[in-house]
Write a protein that holds these residues in place. Structure first.
Motif, PDB file in Angstrom:
ATOM      1  N   ALA A  65      33.439  -6.555 -20.388  1.00  0.00           N
ATOM      2  CA  ALA A  65      34.311  -5.816 -21.490  1.00  0.00           C
ATOM      3  C   ALA A  65      35.070  -5.261 -21.607  1.00  0.00           C
ATOM      4  O   ALA A  65      36.212  -5.871 -21.899  1.00  0.00           O
ATOM      5  N   LEU A  66      35.201  -4.545 -20.352  1.00  0.00           N
ATOM      6  CA  LEU A  66      35.865  -3.186 -20.935  1.00  0.00           C
ATOM      7  C   LEU A  66      37.739  -2.882 -20.195  1.00  0.00           C
ATOM      8  O   LEU A  66      38.156  -3.195 -20.659  1.00  0.00           O
ATOM      9  N   ILE A  67      37.345  -4.559 -19.102  1.00  0.00           N
ATOM     10  CA  ILE A  67      38.303  -5.225 -18.240  1.00  0.00           C
ATOM     11  C   ILE A  67      39.218  -5.901 -19.440  1.00  0.00           C
ATOM     12  O   ILE A  67      40.282  -5.296 -19.088  1.00  0.00           O
ATOM     13  N   PHE A  68      38.316  -6.700 -19.948  1.00  0.00           N
ATOM     14  CA  PHE A  68      39.425  -6.724 -21.230  1.00  0.00           C
ATOM     15  C   PHE A  68      39.767  -6.502 -22.300  1.00  0.00           C
ATOM     16  O   PHE A  68      40.935  -6.855 -22.973  1.00  0.00           O
ATOM     17  N   ILE A  69      38.996  -5.385 -22.694  1.00  0.00           N
ATOM     18  CA  ILE A  69      40.043  -4.112 -23.448  1.00  0.00           C
ATOM     19  C   ILE A  69      41.032  -3.878 -23.455  1.00  0.00           C
ATOM     20  O   ILE A  69      41.864  -3.424 -23.962  1.00  0.00           O
ATOM     21  N   LEU A  70      40.991  -3.300 -22.573  1.00  0.00           N
ATOM     22  CA  LEU A  70      41.565  -1.753 -21.708  1.00  0.00           C
ATOM     23  C   LEU A  70      42.805  -2.558 -21.300  1.00  0.00           C
ATOM     24  O   LEU A  70      44.016  -2.438 -21.811  1.00  0.00           O
ATOM     25  N   PHE A  71      42.828  -3.734 -20.952  1.00  0.00           N
ATOM     26  CA  PHE A  71      44.390  -5.088 -20.739  1.00  0.00           C
ATOM     27  C   PHE A  71      44.993  -5.926 -21.771  1.00  0.00           C
ATOM     28  O   PHE A  71      46.002  -5.283 -21.896  1.00  0.00           O
ATOM     29  N   SER A  72      43.846  -5.734 -22.599  1.00  0.00           N
ATOM     30  CA  SER A  72      44.710  -6.100 -24.181  1.00  0.00           C
ATOM     31  C   SER A  72      45.144  -4.299 -24.433  1.00  0.00           C
ATOM     32  O   SER A  72      45.951  -4.959 -25.408  1.00  0.00           O
ATOM     33  N   GLY A  73      44.411  -3.623 -24.915  1.00  0.00           N
ATOM     34  CA  GLY A  73      45.192  -2.772 -25.282  1.00  0.00           C
ATOM     35  C   GLY A  73      46.453  -2.392 -24.919  1.00  0.00           C
ATOM     36  O   GLY A  73      47.880  -1.703 -25.012  1.00  0.00           O
ATOM     37  N   GLY A  74      46.963  -2.551 -23.400  1.00  0.00           N
ATOM     38  CA  GLY A  74      47.583  -2.356 -22.788  1.00  0.00           C
ATOM     39  C   GLY A  74      48.991  -3.460 -23.103  1.00  0.00           C
ATOM     40  O   GLY A  74      49.940  -3.205 -23.468  1.00  0.00           O
ATOM     41  N   LEU A  75      48.771  -4.433 -23.584  1.00  0.00           N
ATOM     42  CA  LEU A  75      49.585  -6.043 -23.991  1.00  0.00           C
ATOM     43  C   LEU A  75      49.851  -4.650 -25.554  1.00  0.00           C
ATOM     44  O   LEU A  75      51.453  -5.451 -25.512  1.00  0.00           O
ATOM     45  N   ASP A  76      49.218  -4.296 -25.933  1.00  0.00           N
ATOM     46  CA  ASP A  76      50.011  -3.598 -27.690  1.00  0.00           C
ATOM     47  C   ASP A  76      50.424  -2.737 -27.477  1.00  0.00           C
ATOM     48  O   ASP A  76      50.304  -2.130 -28.877  1.00  0.00           O
ATOM     49  N   THR A  77      50.303  -2.197 -26.127  1.00  0.00           N
ATOM     50  CA  THR A  77      51.179  -0.768 -26.094  1.00  0.00           C
ATOM     51  C   THR A  77      52.548  -1.086 -25.921  1.00  0.00           C
ATOM     52  O   THR A  77      52.803  -0.934 -24.792  1.00  0.00           O
ATOM     53  N   THR A  78      53.532  -0.268 -26.682  1.00  0.00           N
ATOM     54  CA  THR A  78      54.989  -0.165 -26.786  1.00  0.00           C
ATOM     55  C   THR A  78      55.402   0.979 -25.433  1.00  0.00           C
ATOM     56  O   THR A  78      54.915   1.918 -26.381  1.00  0.00           O
ATOM     57  N   TRP A  79      56.087  -0.113 -24.398  1.00  0.00           N
ATOM     58  CA  TRP A  79      56.462   1.627 -23.434  1.00  0.00           C
ATOM     59  C   TRP A  79      57.220   2.570 -24.401  1.00  0.00           C
ATOM     60  O   TRP A  79      57.725   3.985 -23.978  1.00  0.00           O
TER      61      TRP A  79
END
Length: 497
Positions: A65-79
């Motif tokens: 679960a943490l793998i996909f939560i962190l990946f999704s959080g990264g997708l939503d993070t604007t550099w």
């Protein structure tokens, strides 16, 4: 238990959890707390009466679960948003976590009479803020912080799990092998963080390249492909000795900030997956705990939670951010937003499975601390932000990470033909590097009109109808000239009302 009954119970728990989010938005109760409560009520000591005591399975569910939560959080993070606070976030995610672990570890030694290794273990387990809790609560509570506080908090929560995992596993090893030393963990930490960061950046760019070039026939396969790439990224980096959690978060940031085929679909899909993972993780952890076991540790657990929230967290935040000239209001806001969630509970299963002394008491204390944190900080975060004067009205939701061409009323229509000797032949639209103010609205291929997407591959003799803003016309002509594309017409765009 039959398969049919298992599926029925699973569907019922997921359905009830989703419906419960309406209660969350109406009464201000964080959804994550409701998921935990539903799991506890469905457990062996609740009305549901479900027997579940498999710590290994719960840990596995938590890691996935943490793998996909962190990946999704990264997708939503604007550099562009996190770049100004990148140094602050990284220091807070590492130095801040270490300081919190040491302060809380010292308090645990005094409160429980632990030896220094066990006390520090308890501090390490609950030292990091939880990405799932922070991402979820800040969005559902309508928090929109000023002064780059929001990207700072989200960057910290998404990147501080690796050091907490490392400290937890390292201290478990120290407790079980007394001959080892704390200094022995330093080279391992440097290696894990270096490989995790490097592997994450590399995986991110390779994922973008793979998604854009695979040219699948069905749009739905792209989201499945992104799932596979996420798991590959974590598994490969972890097997090489790096930190897989850091790798998938960084990979998500890179993918989310690049133009990829079917980006809107992929982002929405991973947002749904992240919610499913959060619900599954909190439900399974709720099933795992025995409410009757929380009562004996409630006084100590409350003291630990209050020490963490009002002393350890503020001191660690101030020690790191004071050098960046943050105001007292900003320091207090960052401190209050340090929610604890499922990650500390998942980490508390590691000493249980390893057979560390006092592990069951540590697990129950950690669970109680998480309940207090989500309830106290989660419910009041919006009020605290307004009280400190750092909250702004949230604008209408926008998908900032999704590519939206900058088309205006002044845009002009440009017609072009792709010759057989053009380097654009057999390349997808997303690969040819058109400026943001340019939109290919139609491709005429022989007698067949095509509505293009980013993955549409250009062929020889294709006729392109392109919408371009006036300032991009010269750039577009230069691109077409270099690619041997013939311009047919560049007439003004007329609109009939």
């Amino acid at each position: 238990m039959s398969v049919e009954l298992l599926l029925l119970i699973t569907g019922l728990l997921l359905g009830v959890s989703i419906v419960a989010t309406r209660t969350s938005s109406r009464f201000g109760v964080p959804a994550l707390l409701l998921f935990l409560t539903i799991g506890m009520l469905a457990g062996s000591e609740g009305p549901g009466g479900l027997e579940f005591g498999d710590y290994q399975l719960a840990q596995t569910v938590g890691v996935v679960a943490l793998i996909f939560i962190l990946f999704s959080g990264g997708l939503d993070t604007t550099w562009s948003a996190i770049r100004p606070v990148f140094a602050q976030g990284m220091l807070l995610a590492n130095v801040g976590v270490l300081l919190s672990a040491m302060l809380l570890g010292g308090f645990a030694i005094l409160l429980f009479g632990f030896d220094w290794k066990t006390g520090l273990l308890l501090g390490a387990i609950v030292s990091s803020t939880d990405a799932a809790a922070v991402f979820s609560v800040m969005r559902e509570r309508g928090v929109n912080l000023k002064h780059n506080l929001e990207p700072l908090i989200e960057l910290e929560s998404g990147s501080n799990d690796p050091i907490a995992v490392f400290l937890t596993l390292g201290l478990v090893g120290l407790i079980l092998t007394p001959a080892s030393s704390l200094i022995d963990l330093v080279p391992s930490f440097i290696l894990q963080m270096t490989l995790g960061a490097g592997g994450g950046w590399l995986c991110g760019f390779l994922m973008v390249m793979a998604i854009n070039r695979i040219r699948l026939q069905q749009e739905g396969l792209y989201v499945v492909f992104s799932l596979a790439l996420t798991l590959l990224c974590y598994g490969l980096v972890a097997l090489l000795g790096g930190n897989g959690f850091l790798a998938v978060y960084l990979a998500g940031i890179i993918v989310g900030n690049r133009n990829i085929v079917h980006k809107r679909t992929i982002l929405r899909f991973h947002d749904g997956v992240a919610w499913l993972m959060q619900i599954t993780m909190f439900l399974s952890l709720g099933l795992l705990v025995f409410p009757s076991a929380l009562i004996p540790v409630a006084p100590q657990g409350l003291l630990v939670a209050l020490f963490l929230i009002f002393i350890a967290r503020p001191i660690s935040v101030a020690a790191v951010l004071i050098w960046f000239r943050r105001s007292l209001r900003e320091l207090l806001m960052v401190s209050w937003a340090g929610l604890r969630g499922a990650v500390p509970i998942v980490l508390a299963t590691f000493p249980l499975i390893a057979g560390v002394p006092d592990a069951i008491m540590i697990f129950n204390v950690i669970f109680f601390v998480v309940l207090v944190s989500v309830l106290l900080q989660g419910m009041s975060i919006n009020w605290v932000a307004k009280w400190l004067g750092v909250n702004a009205e949230r604008a209408e939701p926008s998908e900032s990470q999704v590519y939206i061409p900058d088309v205006k009323l002044s845009s002009r229509m440009v017609e072009a033909i792709i010759p057989a000797d053009s380097p654009f032949v057999d390349r997808s639209l997303i690969d040819i590097g058109l400026p943001r103010g340019v939109l290919v609205v139609q491709i005429q291929r022989g007698e067949t009109p095509i509505l293009p997407s980013g993955g549409t591959v250009l062929r020889a003799d294709d006729h392109l109808l392109v919408l371009a803003t006036p300032e991009t016309i010269p750039i577009l002509k230069q691109i077409y000239s270099n690619a041997k594309v013939r311009l047919v017409n560049a007439g003004a765009l007329r609109q009939e009302v």
